[in-house]
Write a protein that holds these residues in place. Sequence first.
Motif, PDB file in Angstrom:
ATOM      1  N   TYR A 108      10.390  39.191  76.217  1.00 32.67           N
ATOM      2  CA  TYR A 108      10.642  40.242  75.242  1.00 32.67           C
ATOM      3  C   TYR A 108      10.003  39.823  73.934  1.00 32.67           C
ATOM      4  O   TYR A 108      10.307  38.740  73.404  1.00 32.67           O
ATOM      5  N   VAL A 109       9.098  40.634  73.433  1.00 30.52           N
ATOM      6  CA  VAL A 109       8.418  40.335  72.171  1.00 30.52           C
ATOM      7  C   VAL A 109       9.098  41.140  71.067  1.00 30.52           C
ATOM      8  O   VAL A 109       9.057  42.374  71.076  1.00 30.52           O
ATOM      9  N   ASN A 110       9.735  40.433  70.157  1.00 26.24           N
ATOM     10  CA  ASN A 110      10.433  41.071  69.051  1.00 26.24           C
ATOM     11  C   ASN A 110       9.537  41.002  67.815  1.00 26.24           C
ATOM     12  O   ASN A 110       9.353  39.936  67.229  1.00 26.24           O
ATOM     13  N   LEU A 111       8.946  42.136  67.443  1.00 23.03           N
ATOM     14  CA  LEU A 111       8.112  42.170  66.249  1.00 23.03           C
ATOM     15  C   LEU A 111       9.012  42.109  65.021  1.00 23.03           C
ATOM     16  O   LEU A 111       9.976  42.880  64.904  1.00 23.03           O
ATOM     17  N   GLU A 112       8.715  41.170  64.102  1.00 20.92           N
ATOM     18  CA  GLU A 112       9.603  40.881  62.988  1.00 20.92           C
ATOM     19  C   GLU A 112       8.838  40.098  61.931  1.00 20.92           C
ATOM     20  O   GLU A 112       7.729  39.609  62.180  1.00 20.92           O
ATOM     21  N   ALA A 113       9.420  39.965  60.754  1.00 25.72           N
ATOM     22  CA  ALA A 113       8.805  39.154  59.702  1.00 25.72           C
ATOM     23  C   ALA A 113       8.691  37.703  60.168  1.00 25.72           C
ATOM     24  O   ALA A 113       9.521  37.235  60.949  1.00 25.72           O
ATOM     25  N   PRO A 114       7.661  36.970  59.725  1.00 18.01           N
ATOM     26  CA  PRO A 114       7.548  35.562  60.102  1.00 18.01           C
ATOM     27  C   PRO A 114       8.834  34.801  59.784  1.00 18.01           C
ATOM     28  O   PRO A 114       9.510  35.099  58.797  1.00 18.01           O
ATOM     29  N   PRO A 115       9.191  33.818  60.602  1.00 22.58           N
ATOM     30  CA  PRO A 115      10.467  33.118  60.427  1.00 22.58           C
ATOM     31  C   PRO A 115      10.531  32.317  59.135  1.00 22.58           C
ATOM     32  O   PRO A 115       9.551  31.694  58.723  1.00 22.58           O
ATOM     33  N   ASP A 134       8.996  46.769  69.686  1.00 21.02           N
ATOM     34  CA  ASP A 134       9.055  45.612  70.578  1.00 21.02           C
ATOM     35  C   ASP A 134       8.130  45.828  71.767  1.00 21.02           C
ATOM     36  O   ASP A 134       7.630  46.939  71.996  1.00 21.02           O
ATOM     37  N   ILE A 135       7.945  44.762  72.542  1.00 19.36           N
ATOM     38  CA  ILE A 135       7.155  44.838  73.771  1.00 19.36           C
ATOM     39  C   ILE A 135       7.967  44.199  74.894  1.00 19.36           C
ATOM     40  O   ILE A 135       8.421  43.055  74.765  1.00 19.36           O
ATOM     41  N   VAL A 136       8.156  44.935  75.964  1.00 10.50           N
ATOM     42  CA  VAL A 136       8.870  44.431  77.138  1.00 10.50           C
ATOM     43  C   VAL A 136       7.835  43.999  78.164  1.00 10.50           C
ATOM     44  O   VAL A 136       6.919  44.761  78.504  1.00 10.50           O
ATOM     45  N   VAL A 137       7.994  42.766  78.666  1.00  4.98           N
ATOM     46  CA  VAL A 137       6.990  42.185  79.562  1.00  4.98           C
ATOM     47  C   VAL A 137       7.683  41.672  80.824  1.00  4.98           C
ATOM     48  O   VAL A 137       8.274  40.586  80.828  1.00  4.98           O
ATOM     49  N   PRO A 138       7.643  42.414  81.936  1.00  2.57           N
ATOM     50  CA  PRO A 138       8.238  41.918  83.183  1.00  2.57           C
ATOM     51  C   PRO A 138       7.424  40.748  83.737  1.00  2.57           C
ATOM     52  O   PRO A 138       6.313  40.472  83.249  1.00  2.57           O
ATOM     53  N   ARG A 170       2.048  47.167  64.093  1.00  7.19           N
ATOM     54  CA  ARG A 170       1.494  47.498  65.405  1.00  7.19           C
ATOM     55  C   ARG A 170       0.302  46.604  65.738  1.00  7.19           C
ATOM     56  O   ARG A 170       0.133  46.196  66.897  1.00  7.19           O
ATOM     57  N   ALA A 171      -0.502  46.264  64.746  1.00 10.59           N
ATOM     58  CA  ALA A 171      -1.644  45.387  64.982  1.00 10.59           C
ATOM     59  C   ALA A 171      -1.186  44.011  65.476  1.00 10.59           C
ATOM     60  O   ALA A 171      -1.833  43.401  66.335  1.00 10.59           O
ATOM     61  N   GLU A 172      -0.065  43.529  64.934  1.00 11.83           N
ATOM     62  CA  GLU A 172       0.490  42.261  65.418  1.00 11.83           C
ATOM     63  C   GLU A 172       0.853  42.374  66.901  1.00 11.83           C
ATOM     64  O   GLU A 172       0.569  41.487  67.702  1.00 11.83           O
ATOM     65  N   GLY A 173       1.481  43.498  67.262  1.00 13.14           N
ATOM     66  CA  GLY A 173       1.814  43.711  68.660  1.00 13.14           C
ATOM     67  C   GLY A 173       0.583  43.767  69.550  1.00 13.14           C
ATOM     68  O   GLY A 173       0.579  43.224  70.667  1.00 13.14           O
ATOM     69  N   GLU A 174      -0.465  44.385  69.076  1.00 13.08           N
ATOM     70  CA  GLU A 174      -1.692  44.484  69.870  1.00 13.08           C
ATOM     71  C   GLU A 174      -2.332  43.115  70.080  1.00 13.08           C
ATOM     72  O   GLU A 174      -2.910  42.847  71.139  1.00 13.08           O
TER      73      GLU A 174
END
Length: 218
Positions: A108-115, A134-138, A170-174
């Motif tokens: 599971y990719v949780n798009l969020e501010a850098p830690p 977010d991005i779900v990755v089976p 969205r660019a981070e997700g891509e």
Amino acid sequence: MAFTAGRDVLYRDFRGNGQLVLVAPQRVVNDDQRGVLTWRPIGTPWLFRRTADGRDRREIPFEQRHTVEWRLTPLTWSGVHVLHLFRPGRAHSVWWMFDPDFSLNRWYVNLEAPPARWDDGDVAGIDTFDHALDIVVPPDRRWRWKDEGEYLERAGHPDYWTVEQAAAIRAEGERVIEDIEAAAFPFDGTWCDFRPDESWPLPVLPREGWDRPRASGE
């Protein structure tokens, strides 16, 4: 600032107005150049935002969420174990979600501010600001976007992000999707065989210090 393996740290999520909406204790597995790897097993106590009458945000239309009373409510983590990687300088974290038998259910990719790390001695943690998308990755890596509607409806709202910032999210997700499709780290099988130390108790939610001001920077 490096966290010692076996230490409990707090994963905390804020909103742009500074409101704390999530506090989850997680056990440090490893801390190196790849990031802070933490463990949140089924049964972990945590705090999450609910309305005064117990409703989740998804039960309330977006335009009404800023007019209701919110409070952090004690909950128990259930369903899947989570191995959670906070990546330094990256605007996302990656979760390995394991079924109770420790088979991989999904990444599971949780798009969020850098830690942003902090350490107050007795209590330490990692703060972020969730970006909704977010991005779900089976296990077969046939990924899909999640919560696109929430991400889009927040664009332009002062408590969230501008239209330009939404494009960067969205660019981070891509960029992450490129790694997913290439089966590159962390989607290359790394830590899929993880098993927690059998001597570890559940992570502990401290009585004090969990509500300190939000940290900034990595």
